[in-house]
Design a protein around this motif. Structure first.
Motif, PDB file in Angstrom:
ATOM      1  N   HIS A 391       0.862  -1.184   0.000  1.00 29.21           N
ATOM      2  CA  HIS A 391       0.000   0.000   0.000  1.00 29.21           C
ATOM      3  C   HIS A 391       0.897   1.233   0.000  1.00 29.21           C
ATOM      4  CE1 HIS A 391      -2.497  -3.182   1.680  1.00 29.21           C
ATOM      5  NE2 HIS A 391      -3.545  -2.496   1.255  1.00 29.21           N
ATOM      6  N   VAL A 392       0.657   2.131  -0.931  1.00 30.50           N
ATOM      7  CA  VAL A 392       1.526   3.315  -1.049  1.00 30.50           C
ATOM      8  C   VAL A 392       0.667   4.562  -1.287  1.00 30.50           C
ATOM      9  CG1 VAL A 392       3.428   4.370  -2.359  1.00 30.50           C
ATOM     10  CG2 VAL A 392       3.354   1.882  -2.089  1.00 30.50           C
ATOM     11  N   MET A 408       5.716   6.655  -9.056  1.00 31.36           N
ATOM     12  CA  MET A 408       4.457   6.058  -9.522  1.00 31.36           C
ATOM     13  C   MET A 408       4.713   5.186 -10.756  1.00 31.36           C
ATOM     14  SD  MET A 408       1.136   6.141  -8.980  1.00 31.36           S
ATOM     15  CE  MET A 408      -0.460   6.009  -9.744  1.00 31.36           C
ATOM     16  N   LEU A 411       6.668   2.074  -9.881  1.00 29.62           N
ATOM     17  CA  LEU A 411       5.845   1.032  -9.246  1.00 29.62           C
ATOM     18  C   LEU A 411       4.983   0.316 -10.288  1.00 29.62           C
ATOM     19  CD1 LEU A 411       4.694   2.808  -5.944  1.00 29.62           C
ATOM     20  CD2 LEU A 411       6.316   0.920  -6.152  1.00 29.62           C
ATOM     21  N   TYR A 415       5.071  -3.520 -11.084  1.00 34.77           N
ATOM     22  CA  TYR A 415       3.822  -4.285 -10.986  1.00 34.77           C
ATOM     23  C   TYR A 415       3.644  -5.147 -12.239  1.00 34.77           C
ATOM     24  CZ  TYR A 415      -1.163  -5.225 -10.495  1.00 34.77           C
ATOM     25  OH  TYR A 415      -2.375  -5.846 -10.393  1.00 34.77           O
ATOM     26  N   LEU A 421       1.275  -5.563  -5.356  1.00 34.74           N
ATOM     27  CA  LEU A 421       0.813  -4.262  -4.868  1.00 34.74           C
ATOM     28  C   LEU A 421      -0.698  -4.320  -4.732  1.00 34.74           C
ATOM     29  CD1 LEU A 421       2.904  -1.819  -7.109  1.00 34.74           C
ATOM     30  CD2 LEU A 421       3.094  -2.030  -4.629  1.00 34.74           C
ATOM     31  N   VAL A 424      -2.192   1.830  -4.699  1.00 34.98           N
ATOM     32  CA  VAL A 424      -1.242   2.938  -4.812  1.00 34.98           C
ATOM     33  C   VAL A 424      -2.044   4.186  -5.169  1.00 34.98           C
ATOM     34  CG1 VAL A 424       0.801   3.841  -5.988  1.00 34.98           C
ATOM     35  CG2 VAL A 424       0.567   1.369  -5.639  1.00 34.98           C
ATOM     36  N   ASN A 426      -2.032   8.265  -5.818  1.00 30.66           N
ATOM     37  CA  ASN A 426      -1.182   9.410  -6.142  1.00 30.66           C
ATOM     38  C   ASN A 426      -2.019  10.686  -6.140  1.00 30.66           C
ATOM     39  OD1 ASN A 426       0.913  11.005  -7.117  1.00 30.66           O
ATOM     40  ND2 ASN A 426       0.454  10.513  -9.250  1.00 30.66           N
ATOM     41  N   PHE A 478      -3.991   1.276  -9.003  1.00 28.58           N
ATOM     42  CA  PHE A 478      -3.368   2.600  -9.088  1.00 28.58           C
ATOM     43  C   PHE A 478      -4.430   3.675  -9.239  1.00 28.58           C
ATOM     44  CE2 PHE A 478      -0.237  -0.409 -10.575  1.00 28.58           C
ATOM     45  CZ  PHE A 478       0.904   0.004  -9.909  1.00 28.58           C
TER      46      PHE A 478
END
Ligand SMILES: Cc1cc2nc3c(=O)[nH]c(=O)nc-3n(C[C@H](O)[C@H](O)[C@H](O)COP(=O)(O)OP(=O)(O)OC[C@H]3O[C@@H](n4cnc5c(N)ncnc54)[C@H](O)[C@@H]3O)c2cc1C
Length: 569
Positions: A391-392, A408, A411, A415, A421, A424, A426, A478
């Motif tokens: 988790h980001v 981003m 990642l 991925y 993941l 994520v 942003n 994402f």
């Protein structure tokens, strides 16, 4: 006007897949399909962590390198935990106690408490902090290698240790002037003079030591005075030049004054300087394409070659045709998997303005220039190299998008290669009046009619959201959100801001509700405990707000781990 237009261009650069007038793509989209992901299920933890350049030549060291990085993160992690306000455990355990002990020892020696008053001893104690000062100014030091503390964070220690050294140096000087010698506090003038020369071979030596000592002290005070942030930021170029000159003065007079301990630190710095010079002069790329974009933005691109970096890192760039002495830090906006490295430079002061003017004069508004660069620097303080975080959260404001964009896309690329993941997010905040201004005005600098800009925005970072194949339930992994903080949500303003219909779902108006975003991650947490990496870059207010949420929203089920980046040293 220019400022607003700059933000508009940055918006275009990072959130569009459109082509600039000169045919250069402004951004590359990374779209991921499950098919692609399965086909390339090859991602391994730490494989994207760069080795030191010379190790590159020995592929058999890769495994050793990976194990070393794993071990280093394990070692480093406890010391990076914020235990009190924004103080990390490492700082509280090591740095501040060392500073306190150093100051206490210096003051006790000065006052003659517990030890006999001794000029020599106070001098030695004043020299020791400067070892840290020099070592911490190294871009690649033992700190960086062993603890993974990057240069921009060790620079704080560089400053603080110099302050301590300056104070202890002054005490040493006063002791020499006032007391003159060991145990001479009860003596008269003759005894004082005799005592002052006691440690010296003769009177001339004493005068020389006195003069060199005060020159040294004056140079250190000059360095300290110009390093206070309001002065440093306002007169950066003067600060920088003075820093180099006074550094040379310190090195010479430390030798004359026989303060040779300082040379341990200076030696570390010189080794680092030699390594950086070799890397910049021999290993790294020497040519780059500079393109002027509307509204005071310069895009720099060069082939990556064998050079490696990680998402979110920065480099020091020098353009010798402008000045061989000026090296400026810039975040890398491309992702490490791309073959071309890109930077986006916003015109701010003397050097960036001179660079802009030079390229702007060329007929094509684009030219190839010789460059020197060294880096990468600025490893994140959260471990994005292995499975720790699925988790980001990435939060940026204004130009702070550059490192977040790189992370981003990095990642996404990982991925694609099978990196696990789950979510994520942003978030980029920008004021938005710039969009309106840019669309309805002409940029005076570039003479380009911004009215001719394409009428829709297709943010490439947001592409992933519309990739139906990737949706799990109703959520994609994402998520990107652009917050236009100064525009109200109504139909007329959509039109004025020139935002395409397809884009509108990804746009938000007003300030982001950061707390809600954090709470969303809390809701998604899985037992026994979820760790969320939170990375932020932007204005101080935003960074502080995020840091506060990291502290207050962590609970028994979710831990938010924090990394911040500001474009200031
Ligand atoms: C880690 C990091 C990443 C950055 N990434 C970007 C980026 O991606 N895009 C971007 O447009 N800007 C970025 N910056 C800011 C950029 O470095 C400055 O805007 C630039 O150096 C200004 O130089 P100048 O001579 O034009 O301005 P000046 O008027 O000389 O300086 C303006 C301010 O920039 C800073 N600065 C200037 N020179 C240096 C230097 N040699 N080293 C450190 N700081 C300096 C100082 O705080 C100074 O007060 C970044 C800064 C840092 C520290």
């Amino acid at each position: 006007g220019d400022d607003l237009a700059t933000k508009y261009v940055l918006f275009k650069i990072f959130f569009t897949g459109m082509m600039h007038e000169n045919g250069l793509p402004l951004a590359t989209a990374v779209s991921v399909s499950p098919g692609e992901r399965k086909a390339a299920n090859s991602w391994k933890p730490y494989e994207d962590s760069y080795p030191l350049r010379p190790l590159d030549e020995f592929p058999q060291t890769v495994e050793v390198w990976r194990e070393w990085l794993r071990f280093r993160w394990m070692l480093r992690w406890p010391f990076q935990q914020r235990v009190f306000c924004s103080f990390a455990l490492g700082e509280l355990l090591f740095f501040y106690p060392v500073v306190a002990i150093g100051v206490a020892a210096g003051v006790l020696a000065y006052l003659g408490i517990g030890v006999q008053k001794d000029i020599q001893l106070t001098g030695t104690l004043a020299s020791i902090p400067f070892v840290i000062t020099f070592a911490a100014a190294s871009h690649n030091s033992l700190f960086t290698f062993l603890m993974g503390i990057p240069f921009e964070r060790t620079i704080t220690y560089h400053r603080y240790s110099a302050y301590v050294g300056a104070v202890l140096g002054a005490l040493h000087g006063f002791l020499y002037e006032v007391e003159g010698c060991i145990g001479c506090e009860d003596g008269g003038e003759d005894e004082y003079e005799a005592g002052r020369d006691k440690g010296n071979k003769n009177e001339t030596d004493g005068d020389e030591a006195r003069a060199s000592g005060w020159i040294l002290q004056a140079a250190v005070f000059g360095l300290v005075a110009f390093s206070f942030s309001p002065i440093r930021r306002l007169f950066f170029e003067i600060f920088y030049r003075l820093h180099v000159i006074l550094f040379i003065v310190v090195i010479i007079f430390a030798l004359v004054h026989e303060a040779t301990i300082v040379y341990i630190g200076a030696g570390i710095w010189l080794l680092d300087f030699a390594y950086r010079s070799v890397a910049a002069a021999i290993w790294n790329e020497h040519k780059a394409t500079f393109t002027v974009l509307p509204a005071n933005v310069i895009k720099v691109t060069f082939p990556r070659g064998m050079w490696k970096y990680k998402g979110g890192q920065y480099l020091f760039l020098c353009v010798p045709s402008l000045s061989i002495f000026q090296w400026h830090p810039f975040s890398i906006s491309s992702s490490p998997a791309e073959d071309t490295v890109s930077l986006h430079i916003r015109v701010l002061g003397g050097w960036t303005r001179a660079l802009y003017n030079m390229i702007d004069k060329s007929t094509e508004k684009s030219m190839e220039l010789g460059i020197l660069f060294e880096g990468p620097h600025g490893e994140t303080t959260v471990n994005l190299d292995d499975h720790t975080y699925e988790h980001v959260i990435l939060i940026s404001g204004g130009i702070g998008i550059t490192p977040m964009h790189s992370i981003m896309n990095s990642l996404k690329e990982q991925y694609k290669r099978g990196r696990p993941l789950k979510k994520v997010c942003n978030v980029w905040t920008v004021r938005d009046r710039f969009m309106i201004n840019s669309v309805y005005s002409t940029n005076s600098k570039t003479n380009m009619s911004v009215n001719n800009l394409p009428m829709s925005f297709q943010p490439d970072i947001l592409h992933i959201d519309s990739d139906q194949e990737l949706l799990s339930g109703t959520d994609s992994i994402f998520k990107s959100r652009l917050y236009l903080t100064k525009l109200q949500r109504n139909k007329d303003e959509y039109l004025m801001a020139n935002i395409s219909k397809e884009m509108q779902p990804w746009l938000r108006y007003g300030r982001p509700d950061l707390k809600r975003i954090f709470q969303g991650f809390c809701r998604d947490s899985l037992p026994p405990r979820t760790r969320v990496a939170v990375l932020t870059c932007g204005p101080k207010g935003l960074v502080n707000a995020v840091e506060k949420l990291v502290r207050t929203q962590s609970n028994s089920r979710v831990t938010f781990d924090f990394h911040k980046e500001t474009f200031e040293f």
